[in-house]
Scaffold this motif. Structure first.
Motif, mmCIF file in Angstrom:
data_model
loop_
_atom_site.group_PDB
_atom_site.id
_atom_site.type_symbol
_atom_site.label_atom_id
_atom_site.label_comp_id
_atom_site.label_asym_id
_atom_site.label_seq_id
_atom_site.Cartn_x
_atom_site.Cartn_y
_atom_site.Cartn_z
ATOM 1 N N VAL A 45 46.065 42.758 33.632
ATOM 2 C CA VAL A 45 44.953 42.295 32.804
ATOM 3 C C VAL A 45 45.074 42.715 31.353
ATOM 4 N N ASN A 46 45.888 43.728 31.037
ATOM 5 C CA ASN A 46 46.064 44.104 29.641
ATOM 6 C C ASN A 46 47.448 44.699 29.450
ATOM 7 N N GLU A 47 47.842 44.841 28.201
ATOM 8 C CA GLU A 47 49.185 45.307 27.893
ATOM 9 C C GLU A 47 49.399 46.769 28.267
ATOM 10 N N ARG A 48 48.321 47.550 28.359
ATOM 11 C CA ARG A 48 48.473 48.962 28.719
ATOM 12 C C ARG A 48 48.640 49.168 30.214
ATOM 13 N N GLN A 49 48.629 48.082 30.974
ATOM 14 C CA GLN A 49 48.863 48.124 32.421
ATOM 15 C C GLN A 49 47.881 49.064 33.123
ATOM 16 N N GLU A 50 46.621 48.963 32.720
ATOM 17 C CA GLU A 50 45.612 49.814 33.352
ATOM 18 C C GLU A 50 45.292 49.338 34.763
ATOM 19 N N SER A 51 45.398 48.079 34.997
ATOM 20 C CA SER A 51 45.177 47.542 36.336
ATOM 21 C C SER A 51 45.648 46.112 36.376
ATOM 22 N N GLY A 52 45.721 45.587 37.578
ATOM 23 C CA GLY A 52 46.146 44.208 37.745
ATOM 24 C C GLY A 52 45.603 43.638 39.028
ATOM 25 N N PHE A 53 45.872 42.369 39.257
ATOM 26 C CA PHE A 53 45.390 41.687 40.445
ATOM 27 C C PHE A 53 46.498 40.806 41.006
ATOM 28 N N LEU A 54 46.557 40.745 42.331
ATOM 29 C CA LEU A 54 47.401 39.769 43.005
ATOM 30 C C LEU A 54 46.585 38.506 43.192
ATOM 31 N N ARG A 55 46.977 37.439 42.506
ATOM 32 C CA ARG A 55 46.236 36.190 42.609
ATOM 33 C C ARG A 55 46.573 35.541 43.950
ATOM 34 N N ALA A 56 45.595 35.445 44.788
ATOM 35 C CA ALA A 56 45.817 34.964 46.152
ATOM 36 C C ALA A 56 45.864 33.449 46.240
ATOM 37 N N GLU A 57 45.313 32.773 45.250
ATOM 38 C CA GLU A 57 45.250 31.316 45.287
ATOM 39 C C GLU A 57 45.976 30.761 44.061
#
Length: 311
Positions: A45-57
């Motif tokens: 979600v951001n360049e600092r790689q604080e978190s992310g998501f696996l898009r399931a669809e």
């Protein structure tokens, strides 16, 4: 009189744990949690790689997306766009990565970044320099009496490179073309010649036409007068899968009278007039069939004089 007394051996209440003779009682095993796997395209979600998501669809955000902690992103070396398969320890929370883009973690460690890869295309100045060096090398060979042929694909892209590499401040024409952009390609294409002292330089170049770009049209119109032969392809014939898809009317050689005998020249010009009448693609298909059935041009022209109208 004696009193009879009945004695009972005391008993204990039955236990819930049973055991056979010679064994120790074991507690019942606790039920195991089912393994929950998750897969999807990683979106950081951001360049600092604080978190992310696996898009399931696909690539869209949805309620079924799985969150990927920042620590896991850094530990596994994950990047946006990776297709990740892993295991969740809590609902919609990734705990362990199994594969990245179909490979185990060890196989993708140390992979290069896209920005560090060598592109298939080079900067415009390198294109210009390479073309110039190739022509200069050809000139040196011609000076030694050799016959050299250069295949250039394409002249239009070379003009684009010259246009992009041109210094700012010059006069700009319609379509964003620098007025001096065609000077270099003209010199390059005009280097072709047959030397009286021996040796020759021939350049065969492709050019893009009907691209919808005013710049490409300008390049072609400026340079076609430099050449002495033009072979134009036909989109209609190519769409019908008729090959070679040559537009015979638009193709030709300048000063063809130097190559053909008077009789061949007259027959060729009559053939051109005949091809311009009626259905052009149908005429071309008929001509191609006759070409396949004749051994040479002379035989073809003799046959056409008796069969083709106006020839």
């Amino acid at each position: 009189m004696t009193r009879s007394t009945q004695l009972r051996t005391p008993t204990t209440a039955p236990s819930a744990t049973t055991a056979t003779s010679g064994t120790t009682a074991q507690p019942a095993a606790a039920p195991t949690k089912p393994v929950v796997t998750a897969a999807g395209i990683l979106d950081v979600v951001n360049e600092r790689q604080e978190s992310g998501f696996l898009r399931a669809e696909g690539c869209r955000a949805s309620a079924h997306d799985v969150r990927v902690p920042a620590a896991l992103i850094r530990a596994a070396g994950l990047r946006t766009g990776d297709f990740v398969v892993g295991v969740c320890d809590r609902p919609r929370m990734l705990a362990r990565v199994e594969t990245i883009n179909g490979h185990r973690l060890g196989a993708v460690r140390g992979r290069p970044h896209f920005r560090d890869l060598t592109p298939l295309h080079r900067p415009a100045k390198e294109h210009v320099a390479l073309a110039g060096l190739a022509v200069e090398r050809a000139k040196r060979l011609v000076e030694q009496g050799q016959d050299v042929v250069i295949l250039l694909d394409s002249l239009t892209r070379l003009c684009r490179a010259h246009n992009n590499a041109a210094t700012s401040g010059g006069r700009t024409l319609s379509g964003g073309v620098d007025a001096a952009a065609v000077h270099g390609p003209k010199r390059l294409f005009g280097a072709a010649r047959l030397a009286e002292e021996g040796g020759s330089l021939t350049l065969l170049a492709t050019a893009l036409v009907e691209t919808g770009s005013r710049a490409d049209d300008y390049f072609f119109e400026e340079l076609k007068s430099t050449g002495n032969m033009e072979l134009r392809l036909d989109r209609v014939l190519a769409g019908k899968r008729v090959y070679p898809a040559v537009h015979a009317v638009a193709s030709g050689t300048r000063r063809e009278e130097l190559l053909l005998s008077p009789a061949e020249l007259a027959a060729t010009r009559r053939l051109r007039r005949a091809l311009q009448t009626g259905d052009g693609p149908a005429n071309m298909q008929s001509l191609l069939e006759k070409v396949r059935r004749t051994p040479d041009n002379a035989t073809l022209l003799r046959q056409l004089q008796h069969t083709a109208p106006g020839v």
